[in-house]
Motif scaffolding. Structure first.
Motif, short mmCIF file in Angstrom:
data_model
loop_
_atom_site.label_atom_id
_atom_site.label_comp_id
_atom_site.label_asym_id
_atom_site.label_seq_id
_atom_site.Cartn_x
_atom_site.Cartn_y
_atom_site.Cartn_z
N ALA A 179 0.84 -1.21 0.00
CA ALA A 179 0.00 0.00 0.00
C ALA A 179 0.87 1.25 0.00
CB ALA A 179 -0.92 -0.01 1.21
N LEU A 180 0.48 2.22 -0.80
CA LEU A 180 1.18 3.50 -0.83
C LEU A 180 0.66 4.37 0.30
CD1 LEU A 180 1.09 4.17 -4.68
CD2 LEU A 180 3.04 3.39 -3.33
N PRO A 181 1.52 4.92 1.15
CA PRO A 181 1.07 5.69 2.32
C PRO A 181 0.11 6.82 1.96
CG PRO A 181 3.43 5.29 2.45
CD PRO A 181 2.99 4.81 1.10
N GLY A 182 0.35 7.47 0.85
CA GLY A 182 -0.53 8.58 0.46
C GLY A 182 -1.63 8.18 -0.49
N GLY A 183 -1.82 6.86 -0.72
CA GLY A 183 -2.81 6.41 -1.68
C GLY A 183 -2.33 6.64 -3.10
N ALA A 228 -20.17 -8.08 -6.37
CA ALA A 228 -18.75 -7.76 -6.52
C ALA A 228 -18.52 -6.74 -7.62
CB ALA A 228 -17.97 -9.04 -6.82
N ARG A 229 -17.56 -5.86 -7.38
CA ARG A 229 -17.12 -4.89 -8.38
C ARG A 229 -15.80 -5.36 -8.97
NH1 ARG A 229 -15.43 -0.79 -5.65
NH2 ARG A 229 -15.53 -1.87 -3.66
N ALA A 230 -15.70 -5.33 -10.29
CA ALA A 230 -14.51 -5.84 -10.96
C ALA A 230 -13.59 -4.71 -11.36
CB ALA A 230 -14.89 -6.65 -12.20
N VAL A 231 -12.29 -4.90 -11.12
CA VAL A 231 -11.27 -3.99 -11.63
C VAL A 231 -10.30 -4.84 -12.45
CG1 VAL A 231 -9.97 -4.18 -9.45
CG2 VAL A 231 -9.45 -2.34 -11.04
N ILE A 232 -10.09 -4.43 -13.69
CA ILE A 232 -9.26 -5.20 -14.62
C ILE A 232 -7.85 -4.63 -14.60
CG2 ILE A 232 -9.00 -5.95 -17.01
CD1 ILE A 232 -12.03 -5.63 -17.31
N LEU A 233 -6.89 -5.51 -14.34
CA LEU A 233 -5.50 -5.10 -14.13
C LEU A 233 -4.62 -5.55 -15.29
CD1 LEU A 233 -5.29 -6.28 -10.41
CD2 LEU A 233 -6.02 -4.04 -11.26
N GLY A 234 -3.42 -5.01 -15.33
CA GLY A 234 -2.45 -5.40 -16.34
C GLY A 234 -1.46 -4.28 -16.57
N ARG A 259 -2.53 1.56 -17.15
CA ARG A 259 -2.68 2.91 -16.60
C ARG A 259 -1.99 3.08 -15.26
NH1 ARG A 259 -8.97 3.88 -16.39
NH2 ARG A 259 -8.24 5.84 -15.44
N MET A 260 -1.26 2.04 -14.81
CA MET A 260 -0.66 2.09 -13.47
C MET A 260 0.85 1.92 -13.54
SD MET A 260 -3.29 -0.49 -11.50
CE MET A 260 -3.12 -1.71 -12.81
N THR A 261 1.53 2.64 -12.66
CA THR A 261 2.93 2.32 -12.42
C THR A 261 2.99 1.04 -11.60
OG1 THR A 261 3.00 3.54 -10.34
CG2 THR A 261 3.48 4.78 -12.37
N LEU A 262 4.17 0.46 -11.46
CA LEU A 262 4.29 -0.77 -10.68
C LEU A 262 3.93 -0.54 -9.21
CD1 LEU A 262 4.94 -3.75 -10.85
CD2 LEU A 262 7.38 -3.19 -10.59
N PRO A 263 4.37 0.55 -8.57
CA PRO A 263 3.91 0.80 -7.19
C PRO A 263 2.39 0.98 -7.10
CG PRO A 263 5.89 2.08 -7.64
CD PRO A 263 5.44 1.51 -8.96
N GLU A 264 1.78 1.63 -8.10
CA GLU A 264 0.32 1.78 -8.09
C GLU A 264 -0.37 0.44 -8.24
OE1 GLU A 264 -0.25 6.32 -9.85
OE2 GLU A 264 -0.15 4.61 -11.22
N LEU A 265 0.18 -0.44 -9.07
CA LEU A 265 -0.38 -1.79 -9.20
C LEU A 265 -0.35 -2.49 -7.85
CD1 LEU A 265 -1.39 -4.32 -10.67
CD2 LEU A 265 1.00 -4.79 -11.30
N GLY A 266 0.78 -2.40 -7.16
CA GLY A 266 0.87 -3.02 -5.84
C GLY A 266 -0.15 -2.45 -4.88
N HIS A 267 -0.36 -1.14 -4.92
CA HIS A 267 -1.33 -0.49 -4.04
C HIS A 267 -2.75 -1.00 -4.33
CE1 HIS A 267 -3.11 2.78 -1.66
NE2 HIS A 267 -3.97 2.93 -2.65
#
Length: 344
Positions: A179-183, A228-234, A259-267
Motif C-alpha cells: 500500500a502506498l502511504p498517500g494512496g 462484486a465490483r470488478a477492476v481489470i488489471l495489467g 494505466r498504473m505504475t508498478l507501485p500503483e499496481l501493488g497499491h
C-alpha cells in the motif's frame, strides 16, 4: 549454516554482498526470502541487489537492501542504447568492489549461463556463487549442483543458493506491504459497496493465458451473487487483453490495464478482496501481500512457480491437455473467499 559454509563466508575479503536477481517481477517476489537469507548471513556487510530494471520500483518497496541497481535485461534486445546502459550498470557494480556476488536464479539456457558468467566476472567480485548449471559452473567459485534443487519450488531453490553462499535463516517474513502511504490516483475509482475483485488476465507468456470470455463470466457471476465490483488489471502492452475482458462482460468494470505504475499496481492489489489471475508477477505480488486469490495455471508448473501466500489464501486450478479449467470451477473457488454475508 554448516561449519564449512560459515568458514567460507568468514574468509571473504572486505566489501559488500551483491545479490543478482535479474529475472521477472514475480521472480523478484519469490526471491524475497533468499534475499533476507543473504542479509541474515552477512549482517555486518552492505547488501546490494541487481534486478531487472522494470522491477526496480517493486524492489524499492520491498526494502531488502542498502543499494539497488537496475539492469536492462529486456531492453538489451532493443539496440545499442541498451548496451550502453548495461555497460554503465556494470561499471557501477565494479565501483562497489563487492566481496561476493550471488546469482540466485538458475540459468535457463547455455547462452544465458554464459552471459551471467560474464556479468558475475565483470563485477570484479572475487567470490561468485550460483547454480552450476548449463555451463555456469566454471564462472563460479561456489556452485550449487542442480540435483540439490530438483523438485523444489523456485523460492525454496533460491533460498538454498543463498544458504550455500553463506546466508542464514532470517526467520519468518510478514506480509509484503504494497500500500502506498498517500494512496494513489485510482483510489476514487475503486470506492463503492461490495467486494472488490481484481481480474488479471495479462501475462508476458501467451501460453499462460486464460480466455477473456472466461474472466468475464467469472466477474459477471460474482457481480450477480455477491455484488462484486470488478477492476481489470495489467501492465503496459496488455491493454488489448484488458479491453477484451471488459468487452465480454455484462456488468460494468473499472479498467486500469496499462494505466498504473508498478507501485500503483501493488497499491491496488493490496486493496482487493480477491484476485482472479493467471500465473504472473501480479499473482506473486498479491500472494506475498496476503491477498486471497484464485489462479489458473496453464503451461506452467505450480509446484515450482505457484503462489506462496498465507495458508488457505490461495487456490490454484491447473489447466492442461484434456483438463481445461472452465469459469464454473473458478467461480466455485471464488465463493470460498468472498464473505457469505454479502451473497445476494
Amino acid at each position: 549454516m554448516t561449519r564449512e559454509v560459515r568458514a567460507w563466508g568468514a574468509a571473504l575479503p572486505p566489501g559488500p554482498v551483491l545479490a543478482v536477481l535479474v529475472a521477472g517481477i514475480g521472480d523478484l517476489v519469490l526471491g524475497r526470502d533468499a534475499l533476507r537469507t543473504l542479509r541474515a548471513g552477512f549482517p555486518a556487510r552492505e547488501m546490494h541487489v541487481l534486478v531487472n530494471a522494470q522491477a526496480l520500483p517493486l524492489a524499492r518497496a520491498m526494502d531488502l537492501a542498502d543499494g539497488l541497481h537496475g539492469f536492462p535485461i529486456r531492453e538489451l534486445r532493443g539496440g545499442p542504447g541498451a548496451l550502453a546502459w548495461a555497460a554503465r550498470a556494470v561499471a557501477g557494480l565494479r565501483r562497489l568492489k563487492p566481496a561476493l556476488a550471488v546469482n540466485l536464479y538458475p540459468p535457463a539456457s547455455r547462452a544465458g549461463a554464459l552471459k551471467m558468467g560474464l556479468l558475475l566476472r565483470a563485477t570484479g567480485a572475487p567470490a561468485r556463487a550460483g547454480v552450476a548449471a548449463l555451463g555456469l559452473g566454471p564462472w563460479l567459485t561456489r556452485g550449487v549442483p542442480p540435483a540439490e534443487l530438483a523438485g523444489l519450488h523456485a523460492a525454496r531453490a533460491m533460498e538454498r543458493v543463498a544458504l550455500a553462499a553463506g546466508g542464514a535463516d532470517p526467520g519468518p517474513a510478514g506480509p509484503l506491504d504494497l500500500a502506498l502511504p498517500g494512496g494513489c490516483a485510482h483510489d476514487a475509482l475503486l470506492a463503492g459497496p461490495g467486494p472488490l475483485v481484481g481480474l488479471n488476465s495479462g501475462t508476458d507468456q501467451p501460453g499462460k493465458r486464460w480466455a477473456p470470455e472466461a474472466f468475464a463470466a467469472v466477474a459477471d457471476a460474482l457481480a450477480a451473487s455477491h455484488g462484486a465490483r470488478a477492476v481489470i488489471l495489467g501492465g503496459p502492452g496488455e491493454e488489448s487483453a484488458g479491453r477484451a475482458v471488459a468487452g465480454a462482460m455484462a456488468a460494468q468494470a473499472t479498467v486500469l490495464t496499462g494505466r498504473m505504475t508498478l507501485p500503483e499496481l501493488g497499491h491496488v492489489l493490496a486493496r482487493l478482496d480477491l484476485l482472479v489471475t493467471t500465473d504472473s508477477g501480479p499473482m506473486h505480488m498479491a500472494a506475498a501481500a496476503g491477498v486471497p486469490l484464485v489462479a489458473v495455471f496453464h503451461g506452467s508448473d505450480p509446484a515450482r512457480f505457484g503462489p506462496l501466500g498465507a495458508p488457505g489464501r490461495c487456490r490454484v486450478l491447473v489447466s492442461g491437455p484434456g483438463k481445461a479449467v472452465g469459469p464454473q470451477a473458478v467461480i466455485e473457488a471464488c465463493h470460498e473467499f468472498l464473505p457469505a454475508g454479502e451473497e445476494k
